[in-house]
Design a protein around this motif. Sequence first.
Motif, PDB file in Angstrom:
ATOM      1  N   GLU A 247      54.677  15.860 -27.273  1.00  0.00           N
ATOM      2  CA  GLU A 247      56.110  15.903 -26.981  1.00  0.00           C
ATOM      3  C   GLU A 247      56.369  15.777 -25.479  1.00  0.00           C
ATOM      4  N   ALA A 248      55.511  16.380 -24.654  1.00  0.00           N
ATOM      5  CA  ALA A 248      55.679  16.275 -23.200  1.00  0.00           C
ATOM      6  C   ALA A 248      55.588  14.822 -22.743  1.00  0.00           C
ATOM      7  N   VAL A 249      54.625  14.073 -23.291  1.00  0.00           N
ATOM      8  CA  VAL A 249      54.495  12.654 -22.953  1.00  0.00           C
ATOM      9  C   VAL A 249      55.692  11.874 -23.490  1.00  0.00           C
ATOM     10  N   SER A 250      56.129  12.199 -24.701  1.00  0.00           N
ATOM     11  CA  SER A 250      57.267  11.521 -25.306  1.00  0.00           C
ATOM     12  C   SER A 250      58.526  11.703 -24.462  1.00  0.00           C
ATOM     13  N   ARG A 251      58.758  12.906 -23.966  1.00  0.00           N
ATOM     14  CA  ARG A 251      59.941  13.160 -23.126  1.00  0.00           C
ATOM     15  C   ARG A 251      59.884  12.348 -21.842  1.00  0.00           C
ATOM     16  N   ALA A 252      58.701  12.281 -21.223  1.00  0.00           N
ATOM     17  CA  ALA A 252      58.556  11.528 -19.972  1.00  0.00           C
ATOM     18  C   ALA A 252      58.813  10.042 -20.203  1.00  0.00           C
TER      19      ALA A 252
END
Length: 280
Positions: free
Chosen positions: A144-149
């Motif tokens: 999710e952290a990568v997806s948000r970025a």
Amino acid sequence: MGTEARDDEEIEAEHRASRLAAAQEYAPDARLEEELRLRLTGPDADGGALRFQWGDALLQPVEHMVSVAAGTPVQLELTGISTGSTVVHARPVAVAADAPESNALDAPATSAASTGLGTLTTLLDALESEHDVREWARLFDAVEAVSRALSRYELDLGVTWYDADGYVRRARLTERGRSYVRRLRETRARDQEIIISGRITELRESGFVKVKTGTAKNAPAYDVRFEDPEELVRMRPGLGDNVHFRVRFRQQLDSMGIARSTEHTYLGPAAEQTSLPLEP
């Protein structure tokens, strides 16, 4: 025979496999150097350059994502950037034991990075297909952290992993997959009434009481919220007082059953629990 439409990555994968097969004719234990390629595509990624803000937002989270998938820390290092949108070339940092004079064909057959990338590409494929991903729940925060970025900079991510045996794993995380991630993170409330008994170790004017349920240092402690702080004032509690509270325990659960937040809200006093009579 006609022509075959293949992209550069497929052609290179075939070359790597041929190179490995040739090397193993002379050294059966020969292996290829592992490589990770991250392809960033989007409105601002056509120039084949990596903006500093993209690197800050993506590279460490990607490394963390691979580490979580591998179940052990994996360090990656940048080896180059090329065009084809923006293509980032990276590889696992060599472990000290593997460092002495090992050339590209002497890398270990398997590695933590390879294990992690195998799991990760499978998960990304499932997200893009909007399939059930509950078996990878432990990976979800990192993904999710990568997806948000990616969403922040309007980028899609292509992941290509070249392993030491010449095999290639590919996956993508596009707007479709990122939208599915956001939907999976939507929460619903689940309430239940419980009793919390213990002694007060902290009081706050905002209407919170911390109740520790035992005397041991690691005994559970709960922050109990009073919806009306004046009700707490009227109770005149003191530090160290023993209390028995009925509380509403509320969990905000996402689509995979992971609790994203919890809250304990005071409902009223609870009767003290007495010891059960012993049978003669």
